[in-house]
Design a protein around this motif. Structure first.
Motif, PDB file in Angstrom:
ATOM      1  N   UNK A  12      -0.017  20.875   5.890  1.00 33.23           N
ATOM      2  CA  UNK A  12      -0.708  19.668   6.324  1.00 33.23           C
ATOM      3  C   UNK A  12      -1.758  19.222   5.319  1.00 33.23           C
ATOM      4  N   UNK A  13      -2.488  20.191   4.724  1.00 35.35           N
ATOM      5  CA  UNK A  13      -3.498  19.856   3.715  1.00 35.35           C
ATOM      6  C   UNK A  13      -2.837  19.241   2.476  1.00 35.35           C
ATOM      7  N   UNK A  14      -1.688  19.778   2.082  1.00 35.82           N
ATOM      8  CA  UNK A  14      -0.965  19.230   0.942  1.00 35.82           C
ATOM      9  C   UNK A  14      -0.493  17.803   1.225  1.00 35.82           C
ATOM     10  N   UNK A  15      -0.041  17.559   2.454  1.00 39.06           N
ATOM     11  CA  UNK A  15       0.418  16.222   2.837  1.00 39.06           C
ATOM     12  C   UNK A  15      -0.733  15.219   2.837  1.00 39.06           C
ATOM     13  N   UNK A  16      -1.896  15.640   3.332  1.00 36.46           N
ATOM     14  CA  UNK A  16      -3.084  14.774   3.297  1.00 36.46           C
ATOM     15  C   UNK A  16      -3.419  14.397   1.857  1.00 36.46           C
ATOM     16  N   UNK A  17      -3.254  15.353   0.947  1.00 37.32           N
ATOM     17  CA  UNK A  17      -3.533  15.091  -0.462  1.00 37.32           C
ATOM     18  C   UNK A  17      -2.564  14.061  -1.034  1.00 37.32           C
ATOM     19  N   UNK A  18      -1.307  14.126  -0.639  1.00 37.13           N
ATOM     20  CA  UNK A  18      -0.319  13.131  -1.088  1.00 37.13           C
ATOM     21  C   UNK A  18      -0.743  11.738  -0.630  1.00 37.13           C
ATOM     22  N   UNK A  19      -1.168  11.645   0.628  1.00 35.83           N
ATOM     23  CA  UNK A  19      -1.613  10.351   1.177  1.00 35.83           C
ATOM     24  C   UNK A  19      -2.822   9.827   0.411  1.00 35.83           C
ATOM     25  N   UNK A  20      -3.765  10.730   0.101  1.00 39.35           N
ATOM     26  CA  UNK A  20      -4.961  10.332  -0.653  1.00 39.35           C
ATOM     27  C   UNK A  20      -4.580   9.807  -2.039  1.00 39.35           C
ATOM     28  N   UNK A  21      -3.670  10.491  -2.712  1.00 44.20           N
ATOM     29  CA  UNK A  21      -3.269  10.086  -4.054  1.00 44.20           C
ATOM     30  C   UNK A  21      -2.566   8.728  -4.049  1.00 44.20           C
ATOM     31  N   UNK A  22      -1.722   8.501  -3.049  1.00 44.65           N
ATOM     32  CA  UNK A  22      -1.048   7.199  -2.936  1.00 44.65           C
ATOM     33  C   UNK A  22      -2.078   6.103  -2.737  1.00 44.65           C
ATOM     34  N   UNK A  23      -3.053   6.363  -1.865  1.00 44.65           N
ATOM     35  CA  UNK A  23      -4.136   5.390  -1.645  1.00 44.65           C
ATOM     36  C   UNK A  23      -4.913   5.135  -2.933  1.00 44.65           C
ATOM     37  N   UNK A  24      -5.200   6.202  -3.674  1.00 42.58           N
ATOM     38  CA  UNK A  24      -5.984   6.083  -4.905  1.00 42.58           C
ATOM     39  C   UNK A  24      -5.215   5.292  -5.962  1.00 42.58           C
ATOM     40  N   UNK A  25      -3.936   5.515  -6.048  1.00 38.96           N
ATOM     41  CA  UNK A  25      -3.100   4.784  -6.997  1.00 38.96           C
ATOM     42  C   UNK A  25      -3.103   3.287  -6.700  1.00 38.96           C
TER      43      UNK A  25
END
Length: 372
Positions: A352-365
């Motif tokens: 779940x923590x890894x998935x949250x990080x993916x979401x954050x990176x997409x938002x940041x991009x």
């Protein structure tokens, strides 16, 4: 760095059993937790000092602490003393890698940082795998005292090679006690916060694995408690050699998003592993993820750190690493409670923590302009 990394990793697989023998199996999470607390606490000081007194002097402090603590492990007669030594050992990791990584950042050309950090990270990974893989073998052929002596020996060898390293800070100052006064703007380098968020979330997964891998190995009747890391390191070295330049070409955030997706998959597979074969396959996938994530994080940190604050930038990244590992270790200690039936829940949390990080990176991009 390879020798230093080997020295502190070689003791980890036997620490759970050591603590159990001392009568405190319920405190296994503190083996990693206390280590990372002291390392994280040290980072603002080591980051600031490496920008003032020099990279090499900060590295030297870490080496000296490491060789002393490794030599004292054999004298741990009670759980509290072992945990105290783990806490003190963390100070060495708070100093040495901070100074060393700032030094590496100084000498790498900007257009080759991804490749350079991939090479740098490869030797760190080899040290981790070598240490974890040798641990059980040394104990089985000798004893724990031989293990701790070997850890001290690796640090001593690193100390000898240390003198061939050239200082890269152009102007250094003599140490003063006033340098230990940390102002609020010297704890965190604001430019590196996006990297720190990614590092924190990914490191939580590492904290979970560091605590649970020895017990999972016992559960699956794997004699070598560091076997997970042998397969992990082989995979991460191979992927670093193949993808070292990817983030230089396609961007740090895009590369990290792919790595975090693979990390999420690996955590699920480790949690579901019921056979030795599947456990090793999961470790290989975890190694692929780490081989993508780690050098990219180091390169992105170098991109975002101002030249005159590279030590602080590196320290900020490592603070996130330590507190990510700490959070993963303490979460494991909270849910695991020495009960193998709860392992799936712990690894699902990591995924779940890894998935949250993916979401954050997409938002940041989508919302932030990239620097590289």
């Amino acid at each position: 760095m390879l020798l230093f990394t080997t020295s502190y990793n070689i003791v980890i697989p036997e620490m759970n059993a050591f603590l159990t023998d001392l009568g405190s199996p319920g405190l296994k999470g503190l083996i990693i937790g206390l280590f990372t607390i002291s390392a994280g606490f040290t980072r603002p000081f080591s980051g600031k000092l490496s920008d003032i007194i020099g990279r090499k002097k900060v590295m030297l402090v870490g080496l000296l602490i490491s060789v002393v603590v490794c030599s004292l492990y054999s004298f741990a007669f009670a759980a509290w003393f072992l945990l105290l030594l783990r806490f003190l050992h963390g100070f060495s990791v708070g100093f040495y890698p901070t100074g060393a990584t700032a030094l590496i950042t100084d000498i790498l050309p900007e257009d080759k940082r991804g490749f350079g950090m991939g090479l740098w990270g490869t030797f760190i990974s080899i040290g981790m795998g070598l240490g974890q893989g040798l641990s059980s073998f040394i104990v089985e052929t000798g004893n724990r005292d031989a293990l701790f002596f070997t850890a001290a020996l690796f640090t001593a060898l690193s100390y000898i090679l240390f003198f061939n390293v050239r200082e890269t800070l152009s102007k250094t100052h003599k140490f003063q006690l006033s340098h230990l006064r940390i102002k609020s703007d010297e704890i965190i380098e604001p430019n590196v916060i996006p990297v720190a968020i990614v590092m924190f979330l990914s490191a939580m997964c590492s904290g979970i694995i560091l605590v649970l891998s020895p017990d999972i190995s016992d559960h699956l009747h794997i004699g070598n408690k560091g076997a997970f890391f042998i397969f992990y390191v082989m995979a991460t070295i191979l992927i670093r050699l193949v993808t070292g330049k990817v983030s230089d070409t396609y961007g740090r955030r895009e590369t990290l998003a792919v790595g975090m997706i693979i990390l999420c998959i690996s955590m699920i597979l480790i949690g579901l592993s019921e056979t030795e074969t599947w456990y090793y396959i999961a470790s290989i996938i975890f190694g692929v993820a780490t081989g993508i994530i780690s050098p990219t994080i180091f390169a992105w940190t170098a991109d975002l750190s101002p030249p005159n604050r590279r030590g602080r930038g590196t320290g900020t990244m490592f603070i996130a690493l330590e507190f990510g590992i700490l959070s993963g270790a303490l979460s494991t200690n909270l849910w695991y409670q020495n009960n193998l039936a709860s392992i799936w829940n712990v690894f699902l949390f990591g995924a779940g923590m890894a998935l949250i990080c993916v979401i954050y990176l997409i938002w940041h991009i989508k919302t932030k302009k990239a620097k590289h």
